[in-house]
Write an enzyme that holds these catalytic residues in place. Sequence first.
Site, mmCIF file in Angstrom:
data_model
loop_
_atom_site.group_PDB
_atom_site.id
_atom_site.type_symbol
_atom_site.label_atom_id
_atom_site.label_comp_id
_atom_site.label_asym_id
_atom_site.label_seq_id
_atom_site.Cartn_x
_atom_site.Cartn_y
_atom_site.Cartn_z
ATOM 1 N N GLU A 1 0.180 -9.846 -17.539
ATOM 2 C CA GLU A 1 -0.127 -8.882 -16.477
ATOM 3 C C GLU A 1 -0.837 -7.639 -17.010
ATOM 4 O OE1 GLU A 1 3.125 -7.215 -14.172
ATOM 5 O OE2 GLU A 1 4.424 -7.152 -15.901
ATOM 6 N N LYS B 1 4.724 -9.953 -19.371
ATOM 7 C CA LYS B 1 4.193 -8.629 -19.722
ATOM 8 C C LYS B 1 2.797 -8.757 -20.332
ATOM 9 C CE LYS B 1 6.626 -5.896 -18.035
ATOM 10 N NZ LYS B 1 7.143 -6.843 -17.192
ATOM 11 N N CYS C 1 0.860 -1.175 0.000
ATOM 12 C CA CYS C 1 0.000 0.000 0.000
ATOM 13 C C CYS C 1 0.897 1.225 0.000
ATOM 14 C CB CYS C 1 -0.873 0.004 1.246
ATOM 15 S SG CYS C 1 -1.782 -1.527 1.444
ATOM 16 N N ASN D 1 0.980 0.281 5.924
ATOM 17 C CA ASN D 1 1.419 -0.546 4.801
ATOM 18 C C ASN D 1 2.191 -1.718 5.386
ATOM 19 O OD1 ASN D 1 2.549 -1.602 2.434
ATOM 20 N ND2 ASN D 1 4.288 -0.205 2.552
#
Length: 605
Positions: free
Chosen positions: A488, A485, A2, A101
Amino acid sequence: MCGIIGYTGHRPGVPVVVEGLRRLEYRGYDSAGVAFGLKGGLEVIRAKGKLAALEEKLAHEPVTLATTAMGHTRWATHGEPAERNAHPHRSNDGRLAIVHNGIIENFQEIKADLLGKGYVFHSETDTEVLVNLIAECRKSQPDLLKAFAAALRQAHGAYAVCLMDRDDPDTLLAARMSAPLIFGIGTGEHFVASDIPAFLPYTRQVIFLEDGDIVRCTAGDYAIMRLEDLAPVRHPVQTITWDMQAAQKGGYRHFMLKEIFEQPRVITDGLSGRVQDGKVCLPELDGLPVPERLHIVACGTSYHSGLWGRHLLENWAHIPVQVEIASEFRYRESLLLGKGDMVLVISQSGETADTLAALRIAREKGVPVLGLCNVVGSSIAREASAVILTQAGPEISVASTKAMCSQMLMLALMALYWGQRNDGDAAERARCLSLLESLPVLLGEALPAMHERARELSRKYAQARNFFYLGRGHCFPLALEGALKLKELSYIHAEGYAAGEMKHGPIALIDPAFPSLVLALDDELYPKVVSNMVEVKARQGKVIALCNTGREPDADDIWRIPALPSPLAGFMALPALQLFSYEMADYLGKDVDQPRNLAKSVTVE
Ligand code: M6R
């Protein structure tokens, strides 16, 4: 995973925090929220989804009076993406709010204890447990700083946290343990954030906080202490030399496209000061022995760089190399022998939890660890025995592009450098260095045509639901990267495969709707790759051949890129694969810079 930011100063705090969150959104975008003091209370506003949803809510709130605020952008770990799980989280008594986070690993035990004391929880998060633990500690220790430290000492795991108190709304408390947190020092204002771009428009003066640091700050004052005993600590104030330009899109449609096109510059910067009189200068390595065995450990794209680098390190430096995924390495009894072994961890962010854990395991075993990182001041950069910085500049797009190019460059330089120390072939080294020096111009000239061809091919193959990426030798890691690549970014299933392995099973999948992108570059393995390609075509598989002018196989689509001697040809093939995925994702209307379910910095295991 986060992003957090806290601000205290003289400006309206909420707009500063929201703007900072926009620059942290690459870290997660499942929900966002802010907290700020207003009329003796502590307001918390949160929204599910991207920052725009939060901004929409804030538009109806009187937020501009608060000069202290904090915010959070989330990548969900505990609890689904929903407003109730969004940060900031409040304590039951309403006095405290926290952004976090990381992961508190023992939160279930703490929660059970707090439930027994009558606390109630409105979310599934570990963070809500932490803020209530602080509230509980405060019952016996009214000084909030001491209560904060006492609670954190009970929490195991990773955190970067920022805490606000309704009764003292112009003070921020923050702390870090195994998650990045940077402190920014402005004039009459202070910042804490997960990454520098969050506050870079306001100050370049930063302190990289270390694990076990606690900060207390107001607009005019700050103190950094040890969590252990609250003794003061002093860290150097560092000046950030890159500017916001580097963290903005600069006229490109997406960060990813900008970062792909930055690769010639990345190579120029990476070579700068590294080559003198035909020799490679890597002073970072001068104090370390040449490894007898090198273990490369990394995740994702950085792992693919490591696989690619192995070819060069073995061929040019004659060092035996193993490459392993960090999440596997850390739970395996690896045969690190100590003497003669070296671990090389590769990480763009320098914060990937599994890679960091691998580093720590190796250090515990007394093995020297070399870090190859992009982010200055990151945990890996600080904890490694020696670090080489890739100098790619901030990479904002969640999909890594220029970072891989910079890692490949540094791996090539390392292979040449260790070859030099091992009395390797000086003429061969000079030839490689001169090729590397010519790369920025060659690549810069090739990129526009490459982009155009990527666009054409992406349109033609946009119906495909599956893709193979095939390569051999130094092209196999690039095939893995091309497939990563594509999946995703476009959510198209793609597999990178060693072309020679196809006949051992995967070729059964081939049919006219299952295309293959074959890396058929003009190198020593070209005839072998062509044979594998013919086998695919014989089964009605469609083939795009990424090849060099003058040596073109028979394929459904030919994609010519300028030739470079192997293995440096990878520097030309990599952006072609990146551009194909970029164009495919953009054409299919996907969120290129922030693909679903992902985050840039994977600080949880
Ligand atoms: O920051 P790191 O290089 O350690 O990150 C490793 C992976 O998380 C990263 O490469 C990831 O696979 C990217 N999404 C790839 O584009």
